[in-house]
Structure formats: C-alpha cells, structure tokens
Design a protein around this motif. Structure first.
Motif, short mmCIF file in Angstrom:
data_model
loop_
_atom_site.label_atom_id
_atom_site.label_comp_id
_atom_site.label_asym_id
_atom_site.label_seq_id
_atom_site.Cartn_x
_atom_site.Cartn_y
_atom_site.Cartn_z
N TYR C 89 43.20 46.87 30.13
CA TYR C 89 42.07 46.69 30.85
C TYR C 89 41.17 48.11 30.43
CZ TYR C 89 43.71 43.15 33.92
OH TYR C 89 44.18 42.04 34.26
N VAL C 93 36.53 49.18 33.26
CA VAL C 93 37.30 48.55 34.41
C VAL C 93 38.01 49.17 35.43
CG1 VAL C 93 38.92 46.63 34.97
CG2 VAL C 93 37.14 46.18 33.32
N ASN C 122 30.11 41.96 33.72
CA ASN C 122 31.45 41.40 33.42
C ASN C 122 32.59 42.27 33.98
OD1 ASN C 122 30.66 43.43 31.79
ND2 ASN C 122 32.51 42.87 30.18
N THR C 126 35.47 40.58 36.19
CA THR C 126 36.97 40.66 35.70
C THR C 126 37.62 41.01 37.04
OG1 THR C 126 36.28 41.47 33.49
CG2 THR C 126 38.32 42.02 34.45
N ARG C 130 40.23 38.43 38.96
CA ARG C 130 41.53 38.99 38.78
C ARG C 130 42.08 38.91 40.62
NH1 ARG C 130 45.63 40.17 35.44
NH2 ARG C 130 46.52 39.75 37.10
#
Lengths: 202, 277, 202
Positions: C89, C93, C122, C126, C130
C-alpha cells in the motif's frame, strides 16, 4: 526462536492452504538445498497425524494430497455454524398447537371449527415434522378423520411432566367467568402485561 | 528507490532551466539527477512531508525552525516542481506563501508593548502541524509493519466435515402457546357458539395415551388398559377417557357374549366387520 | 465415541469456519439447554491456546472474535504456497488509514488538514473497498460531512483485537531515519515533547 519442527511447518502450511497439498508441494515450501526428502515429509505427516489424535482436526489423505479436516464426530456442533436463523412460527401454527394441546385428541375439522378458518396443510406438517404432534387414531365417522394429539417430545420441550401441568388461562390474566371449565387449579404466575385488573368482567 | 541514493554520487552538469536561468547546480541538499527528480517528488506526500525532510536534512530542531533558511530551500524546490509537475505545485505554493509570511513577520521588529501571549511565535502553528503530521507519518509506517493476514499470518482453515444442513427449529415459549390458546378461545366465543366442554386435561391426556396403546388393529382387553396400580384416581381418569373416546367414536368396545371380557380397539382403522376376527 | 472436550469442539468450529468467531457464535454451537457460559467458553479457549503452544497454529483474539491462525514465525515457509506477492500500500493510503485509525471518527477535511494535501478520491475508495474504513455517520455541520471510522475487518486484517492494540503514536522527539532511500541518516536530539495530539486514543 528455535527452528520449528518439520511437522509444525507442514501443519502451518496445510492450515493456511485450506486445501489438499501434495508431498511435492509441501517440499516446495523449502529451499531446494534444505528440502526434506519425500520420505521425510511422509514421516513428519505421520507424526502430525498422531499429534492430532483426539483433537478438533485430523490429517487425512485424499486424492490430491493431504489435508486437514474436522472429523465427522464434530459435525453435530460445527454444522450449527451454517444453520439458518430459525424463523418464528406463525400465529396459525401456535394456535393450532395450542388447540391440540388443550383439546386433544382432536380432528382437523374440530380445530378448524374452533379457529374459524381452514387449516393450511403446511401447518399440521410443520407440527408433525417438529415431532410435537402425531396422528393418535382415527375417528369412526364418515371419512374416518385422523385425530391429533401431542407427543412426549412436546412435553419434554416445554418441560412438562404431563399435560395437566399445562398452565390454565388464568395465568395470562383471563379471569374467564365465561370459561369456568378452564378454571384449573394452578398456582398463578401472570405475565406482567395482562393482569385480571386489565380485563374487567363484562 | 535505492537507485536515487546511489545516484547522489553523479557529477552534476547544467541540469535544469529555472526562470530562464540555466542551473549548473542542484540545491545543495538535493543529490538527485534530473531523470530521478520525478521519482523523488513522488517520494513526498505533500508540503509538510517536504518540509520535514528539509528540517531533517539540515539536522535542525523541529521546534526551532530557522525560517529564513527553510524558506529559501523550500522555494527552490517549489520552482523545480512547478516545471515538472504543475498539478502538484499548488499545495506547495500555499506552504511557500505561509513560510514567507512567517519569515516576514519575524523580520519585523516586535512592538515593545506587546505581550508574549498576544503575539505568539508565528512558527508555533507550523511546528504543531509538522509534529502532528510526523506522528501520523510514523503511524502509517507502524501500521505497515503490523502482522498482516496473508502476508505474515495466515488464517487457519480445515475442511468441514460432511454435514446435512440442518434447519434450526424456532423456539416457542409456553407463554406464547397459552396466549395463542387464549386468543383462539376469545375468538371462538365471539364468532361461534362453539361450546368448550369441561374436561380436565388429565382426561384429555389419558385419551391420547389410550389411543396410542390401541394403535393398530389389535383388540386390547379393557382390564389391560385399566391399571389397578395407578390407584383409584388413575383408573377413574382412564375410565373417563375411554368413555370420552367412545363418545367421540375414536374407539370401539366389543364383547363376544354377555359377561365375556370387554375388548377395546381403535376405530376407523378398518371396517368393524373384517376386524372382528 | 466419548464426548469430545469443549476445547476440541471449539477448535473444530474455528477450523471449519476459517474466520473469526465471537464467543456468542461459539455458544450457538450448542443447544440452549446445554450451552456453556461465556466464561466457560473463554476458559476453554484459554486451554486450547495453551495446547497449541509451539504448533503450526495459534489462537488469536482479533476484532470480531477468536480465530486460529498460522503464527508469523511460519510466514517464511507458508508464503511459498502463493506465487503472488501481497499487495503493497502506498504511503498516502497508509497515512490516511493511520489518521482515521487514531483520530476516528474524522472527516475528510480534517484528514486533509493533518496531511497538508488534498485526499485523492482513490485513497478513500481503496480503504473502503478493502473494508477497512466505513462512513460512521455525518457531522452536524454545514454540508453534513461524512465522518470515517475503521471497521472490525481492519482489526482482523492487522491482527489486532482492539484499537488499543495499535502501536502508540511516537513522541516527536523519537529519532527515525527519514527517507533512508535518500541517504539520510542523521542522529537527532530533541527536547522531549508531549502534546494533546500525542494521545493515541482520542
């Protein structure tokens, strides 16, 4: 940490894989230079199988290799994980069961007369499949209708030693002068929502 | 990105043109060849990140930022960025403006009357933000280092045993049953003239039991049904149950001749005539 | 067969489930009448954990319950089972996740303020895809902005039983190599500092 034993490494791999692993694939866990021989793997698997004796998991050889599996002896408990949440019985089912319990042995026609509606066939099936109601005999009348009664399982489920232990209507607060025949002598334990004072005598 | 570190040994030539001025040197601290610059920029997560880098590069105390020097460096980085990644530059420019503002405020002589509380060090807010950002930068790293499923730990799974998917039965409380019965009776009272007859439940129960014992085509002697060991009440209840069952046409009572033993058999199983033998 | 021990039954269920099971769900393996108390379940889990010492599997409490897992010590071998490298990642993130984890519930604007940059759409996608982050509600402020929080899956995935197991936020005085890839290794000496923002559990 100290190097884990070969059988623990194999156990870890089988556990993580969740699918059968061949001896070849198990050897592939190691660098070529230090990979145990197939024979050594087989021996370690044997030791692992012995270690798992009496546990909630066992080693089993299947077509494509070895896998860890929950023994069938545990199916009774484990299957609960996938059970659907029980739905509640409909009012029709409960009323029918109640009528059979209090008025047994009773025919379908009599149940319908009391409830005032036709009895769906699935209702009696539900009660019979649950093992609470059975056909107790047949009435010697036109059509020889079946008569229904409750079973021992019914008593067991409701923790009753006999039908006479079924609570009287008084327990839900119905003083019921109109139903004196139901005035069974039972110590009272009312549900809080409906005491006699909520239901003045007409 | 280890290649960027190695690349620090390269000899710089004229590396970029900034505001029309050819630059023979990168800023003192930027040991980066031009083709790695974009990679380098992507290594920063924003102006705070770049600022932290500059402070660390200079081995400066974050709590005592020499704003003039930092601002100078920062501006030169921003110039480079503007050339390469315009879309990145906006946030950096905001930070540059903020640094310039702090710098200018620090250059101004402080009014003698001013109190420390009224005129806090203009760097304080920047320091607070830098400290906060650095904490989370580290926290992101700590989270990255946590054991992760399917990287460091693996969930254990074994094949489930063969099972029949059992249907779980609903639970019923006795009170529900009672309530249902009460409701039925109430309705029956209101809409029909169905007469609920008086029968003790013990008789009802005995009726069911007796029917069960007569299950099948067999004739059962009455004496087998009436069990003396149950005592007088037991025999009476059974007898009442038999009378009720006869009345309801659920059983038959037969006798081959006067004073012969009485036999009971469940009704309706078969025609009475064929069952007589 | 003799009745299996409680811990073996729990082991079997955890094995078959392959996902964390809460104490409540473990109790659901038994009929109501014979279900062990939550305390008895916890004790049996303790015994199970002890029995598994040194094995290729361990019992671990994570956010949504207990699970059996292969310990980290075995990752070297077990990761060979899969060709794919686990996803890496980006710092963006991870930093965003860290801010949400330590400062939840938090709005997008507050995250941007801490990081000093606009949050790419994004990144939140993400994290939400997840299943690590969810919209926990909306702040009663102009625009009613969404506030974000971490999920149980986040805890499960990072092997944590609760947020309090997150590593504590570093004091800023802590030296740490900045961008080691940029050849930066400078010993730092700072005054110890402690502010309200050091509190890892707001």
């Amino acid at each position: 940490m100290t190097e884990p034993s070969l059988e623990s490494i194999l156990e870890a791999a089988l556990m993580a894989a969740g699918e059968p692993l061949s001896v070849d694939r198990l050897r592939g866990l190691f660098d070529d230079a230090v990979a145990p021989s197939p024979g050594a793997i087989e021996k370690a698997l044997q030791r692992l199988a012995e270690q798992l004796q009496g546990r909630g998991v066992e080693l089993r050889q299947v077509g494509s290799g070895y896998r860890l599996q929950v023994p069938e002896d545990y199916a009774h408990w484990v299957s609960r994980l996938w059970e659907e949440k029980p739905t509640r019985y409909s009012r029709a089912v409960l009323e029918t069961l109640a009528i059979i319990a209090y008025r047994q042995p009773i025919t379908r026609g009599e149940i319908e007369e009391i409830r005032g509606v036709t009895l769906g066939s699935n209702i009696m099936r539900t009660l019979q499949e649950r093992g609470w109601v059975r056909v107790a005999g047949h009435r010697d009348a036109p059509g020889r209708p079946a008569v229904f009664a409750t079973t021992r399982d019914f008593l067991d489920y409701f923790n009753l030693s006999s039908l006479s232990e079924l609570p009287s209507l008084l327990e839900i607060g119905d003083p019921g002068p109109e139903h004196p025949e139901l005035d069974l002598e039972v110590p009272l334990q009312r549900e809080p929502s409906a005491g006699p004072e909520d239901d003045p005598h007409p | 990105m280890s290649d960027t570190a190695d690349a620090g040994l390269l000899e710089p030539e004229v590396v970029a043109t900034v505001r029309g001025q050819p630059m023979a040197d990168w800023p003192r601290d930027l040991y980066i060849p031009p083709d790695a610059l974009e990679v380098f920029l992507e290594a920063f997560e924003g102006p705070l990140d770049l600022l932290l880098y500059l402070i660390r590069r200079q081995n400066l105390d974050i709590l005592d930022i020499p704003i003039a020097e930092i601002t100078r460096q920062y501006m030169s980085y921003v110039e480079l960025m503007k050339d390469l990644r315009l879309e990145l530059a906006a946030e950096y420019l905001v930070m540059a403006a903020m640094l310039a503002e702090i710098k200018s405020r620090m250059l101004l002589p402080r009014p003698p009357a001013s109190d420390e509380d009224d005129d806090p060090d203009p760097r304080a807010e920047l320091v607070r933000r830098l400290r906060e950002y650095e904490q989370f930068k580290e926290a992101g790293r700590s989270i990255d280092a946590l054991p992760r499923v399917n990287r460091d730990v693996f969930t254990g799974q074994a094949a489930a045993p063969a099972m029949q998917p059992a249907q779980r039965q609903p639970d019923v409380a006795l009170g529900e049953l009672l309530a249902a019965f009460a409701e039925v009776l109430e309705r029956a009272e209101m809409f029909t003239h169905h007469r609920i007859e008086q029968e003790a439940l013990s008789v009802r129960e005995r009726m069911s039991e007796t029917l069960a014992r007569l299950d099948g085509q067999r004739f059962v002697p009455l004496t087998e049904i009436l069990q003396p060991h149950e005592g007088r009440p037991g025999v009476v209840v059974t007898f009442l149950a038999i009378l009720e069952l006869l009345k309801a046409a659920l059983i038959e009572l037969t006798q081959s001749r006067p004073y012969a033993p009485l036999y009971l058999r469940s009704a309706g199983v078969m025609g009475p005539s064929e069952a007589a033998q």
